[in-house]
Motif scaffolding. Structure first.
Motif, PDB file in Angstrom:
ATOM      1  N   TYR A   1       1.742  -2.299  -8.687  1.00  0.00           N
ATOM      2  CA  TYR A   1       0.987  -1.330  -7.870  1.00  0.00           C
ATOM      3  C   TYR A   1       0.076  -0.607  -8.851  1.00  0.00           C
ATOM      4  O   TYR A   1       0.550   0.021  -9.792  1.00  0.00           O
ATOM      5  CB  TYR A   1       2.011  -0.401  -7.227  1.00  0.00           C
TER       6      TYR A   1
ATOM      7  N   LYS B   1      -4.925   3.653  -5.831  1.00  0.00           N
ATOM      8  CA  LYS B   1      -4.614   4.189  -4.497  1.00  0.00           C
ATOM      9  C   LYS B   1      -5.855   4.202  -3.633  1.00  0.00           C
ATOM     10  O   LYS B   1      -6.928   4.553  -4.096  1.00  0.00           O
ATOM     11  CB  LYS B   1      -4.134   5.640  -4.631  1.00  0.00           C
ATOM     12  N   ARG B   2      -5.664   3.884  -2.373  1.00  0.00           N
ATOM     13  CA  ARG B   2      -6.789   4.074  -1.449  1.00  0.00           C
ATOM     14  C   ARG B   2      -6.754   5.489  -0.897  1.00  0.00           C
ATOM     15  O   ARG B   2      -7.724   5.971  -0.332  1.00  0.00           O
ATOM     16  CB  ARG B   2      -6.768   3.028  -0.331  1.00  0.00           C
TER      17      ARG B   2
ATOM     18  N   THR C   1      -4.822   9.361  -2.061  1.00  0.00           N
ATOM     19  CA  THR C   1      -3.939   9.934  -3.092  1.00  0.00           C
ATOM     20  C   THR C   1      -2.883  10.897  -2.548  1.00  0.00           C
ATOM     21  O   THR C   1      -1.814  11.013  -3.131  1.00  0.00           O
ATOM     22  CB  THR C   1      -4.769  10.684  -4.161  1.00  0.00           C
TER      23      THR C   1
ATOM     24  N   ASN D   1      -0.059   8.662  -1.460  1.00  0.00           N
ATOM     25  CA  ASN D   1       0.169   7.522  -2.358  1.00  0.00           C
ATOM     26  C   ASN D   1       0.055   6.190  -1.608  1.00  0.00           C
ATOM     27  O   ASN D   1       0.965   5.350  -1.651  1.00  0.00           O
ATOM     28  CB  ASN D   1       1.548   7.605  -3.041  1.00  0.00           C
TER      29      ASN D   1
ATOM     30  N   PRO E   1      -1.462   2.614  -1.445  1.00  0.00           N
ATOM     31  CA  PRO E   1      -1.986   1.751  -2.512  1.00  0.00           C
ATOM     32  C   PRO E   1      -3.159   0.876  -2.074  1.00  0.00           C
ATOM     33  O   PRO E   1      -3.343   0.629  -0.874  1.00  0.00           O
ATOM     34  CB  PRO E   1      -0.773   0.876  -2.838  1.00  0.00           C
ATOM     35  N   THR E   2      -3.894   0.377  -3.068  1.00  0.00           N
ATOM     36  CA  THR E   2      -4.975  -0.577  -2.764  1.00  0.00           C
ATOM     37  C   THR E   2      -4.443  -2.003  -2.741  1.00  0.00           C
ATOM     38  O   THR E   2      -5.178  -2.919  -2.405  1.00  0.00           O
ATOM     39  CB  THR E   2      -6.099  -0.505  -3.817  1.00  0.00           C
TER      40      THR E   2
ATOM     41  N   ARG F   1       7.842   7.022  -0.956  1.00  0.00           N
ATOM     42  CA  ARG F   1       6.498   6.712  -1.462  1.00  0.00           C
ATOM     43  C   ARG F   1       5.644   7.963  -1.617  1.00  0.00           C
ATOM     44  O   ARG F   1       4.838   8.086  -2.534  1.00  0.00           O
ATOM     45  CB  ARG F   1       5.826   5.713  -0.502  1.00  0.00           C
TER      46      ARG F   1
ATOM     47  N   GLY G   1       4.681   6.494  -5.630  1.00  0.00           N
ATOM     48  CA  GLY G   1       4.461   5.206  -4.951  1.00  0.00           C
ATOM     49  C   GLY G   1       5.588   4.210  -5.195  1.00  0.00           C
ATOM     50  O   GLY G   1       6.153   3.643  -4.245  1.00  0.00           O
TER      51      GLY G   1
ATOM     52  N   SER H   1       2.998   1.542   5.326  1.00  0.00           N
ATOM     53  CA  SER H   1       2.946   1.251   3.887  1.00  0.00           C
ATOM     54  C   SER H   1       4.356   1.443   3.332  1.00  0.00           C
ATOM     55  O   SER H   1       4.679   2.490   2.765  1.00  0.00           O
ATOM     56  CB  SER H   1       1.945   2.179   3.191  1.00  0.00           C
TER      57      SER H   1
ATOM     58  N   ARG I   1      -0.019   8.252 -12.720  1.00  0.00           N
ATOM     59  CA  ARG I   1      -0.859   8.812 -11.661  1.00  0.00           C
ATOM     60  C   ARG I   1      -2.286   9.042 -12.155  1.00  0.00           C
ATOM     61  O   ARG I   1      -3.249   8.571 -11.565  1.00  0.00           O
ATOM     62  CB  ARG I   1      -0.240  10.138 -11.211  1.00  0.00           C
TER      63      ARG I   1
ATOM     64  N   ASP J   1      -5.869   6.852 -11.427  1.00  0.00           N
ATOM     65  CA  ASP J   1      -7.080   7.488 -10.909  1.00  0.00           C
ATOM     66  C   ASP J   1      -8.264   7.229 -11.833  1.00  0.00           C
ATOM     67  O   ASP J   1      -9.360   6.920 -11.387  1.00  0.00           O
ATOM     68  CB  ASP J   1      -6.866   9.007 -10.754  1.00  0.00           C
TER      69      ASP J   1
END
Ligand code: DP6
Length: 336
Positions: free
Chosen positions: A39, A42-43, A45, A48, A50-51, A156, A160, A184, A213, A217
């Motif tokens: 992981y 993030k899409r 924040t 959390n 994830p992308t 999560r 995450g 998610s 984290r 970012d």
């Protein structure tokens, strides 16, 4: 936050009764986990989200035990590994902020006691098992009867990777697409691999200069290579899951190592650069590559830090223990 974003409190509130009834005490355990498909990014924040989806292995009986009881003094107390934590310190503040999403305005002072049995020498993060154990203990303490999916979603929101620590064995966290993140969530793969071993090699115990984290970012904001990551992670997850299902050790190990190196490539190409490796990390990687050249089936994975996790089967354990004297070996399926 984007326009449709929701806060943790808004999401959690929907699933928690407004008046809570608390037990005398509750206790829960959650295992630590190591991602084979990482992981990273993030899409969203706040929650959390994830992308990419990820896949991990939980570390059996190694993880966090959390005990919750009433604080008769009327003031919350947070303990970690038998030590009372400074209420203003970052650990206490994180735990209490999280507990408050459940407790809200109600005056229910608590003692929250967390013990990690992860060998301190192992260099493993404990936030995943810590948040998962906290959510499980809160669920029991307030008799919430949350479903496994809700437990995973709430864990999560703490961290995450904690979404995966709700389960033992191989675990897949599906990225989901809903704005509230309730899809998610992680689930357990119905696969066992009794021969599988994880070797923890700690090259440094210094606190990492940039935590996961902030590292994530920075990478998503500045690395040009990052745009390729979600697609690669999606393909790797399928390869790794198939390799697990067919017990293809080399296919699983190779893809997990490639996935970790690709994640590190996105970190290295961030600005300012994020290089979590130390010279000793590279020396272990090179030794692993030499051993592989000589026919030994061993691979590694690494997270946002300098320590390595080796992947091998029990048949190579003796030889690898002789190679890496400082290695702690875990057999994730040994106690199941
Ligand atoms: C490299 O779960 O610690 O270990 O969601 O911001 O708390 P936050 O991040 P965290 O990130 C883990 C990143 C990783 C890869 C992984 O475990 O999948």
């Amino acid at each position: 936050m984007t326009e449709q974003s929701q806060t943790k409190a808004q999401v959690i509130n929907r699933y928690i009764p407004s008046i809570l009834s608390a037990k005398e005490s509750a206790q829960a355990f959650a295992p630590s986990n190591i991602a084979l498909c990482k992981y990273w990014g993030k899409r969203e924040t706040e929650l959390n989200l994830p992308t990419n989806s990820s896949l991990s292995i939980s570390l059996g009986h190694l993880g966090s035990n959390t005990h919750i009881s009433h604080a008769h003094s009327g003031i919350d107390m947070v303990r970690l590994n038998n030590k009372v934590q400074d209420p203003q310190g970052s650990f206490s503040r994180k735990v209490i902020a999280f507990v408050n999403y459940f407790r809200r305005e109600q005056n229910i002072p608590l003692i929250i006691d967390t013990r990690n049995n992860i060998p301190t020498a192992a260099g493993l993060a404990s936030s995943a098992s810590g948040f998962a154990a906290l959510v499980l203990a809160l669920d029991d303490f307030f008799n919430l009867q949350l479903t496994p999916q809700q437990l995973s979603a709430f864990a999560r929101m703490g961290s995450g990777s904690a979404s995966r620590s709700i389960y033992t064995g191989f675990v897949r966290w599906d990225m989901g697409e809903q704005a509230d993140g309730m899809d998610s969530v992680a689930s357990q793969l119905p696969c066992q691999w009794p021969e599988l071993c994880i070797g923890l090699i700690k090259v440094s115990s210094a606190k990492k200069p940039v935590d996961s984290r902030s590292g994530m970012d920075r990478t998503t904001a500045t690395s040009q290579l990052y745009s390729n990551w979600p697609a690669q992670a999606g393909a790797d997850l399928i390869t790794i899951q198939r390799a697990i299902e067919s017990r293809g050790f080399n296919a699983m190990g190779a893809c997990a190592e490639h996935n970790a190196m690709s994640m590190h490539a996105t970190m290295i190409s961030a600005w300012p650069p994020l290089v979590y490796w130390l010279p000793e990390s590279l020396a272990v990687m090179q030794r692993v590559w030499q051993l592989r050249e000589s026919g030994i089936a061993v691979y590694f994975t690494m997270d946002a830090g300098p320590n390595l996790k080796l992947l091998f089967e029990r048949s190579s354990q003796k030889l690898l223990e002789a190679e890496f004297a400082q290695m702690d070996v875990i057999q994730p399926f040994a106690d199941e």
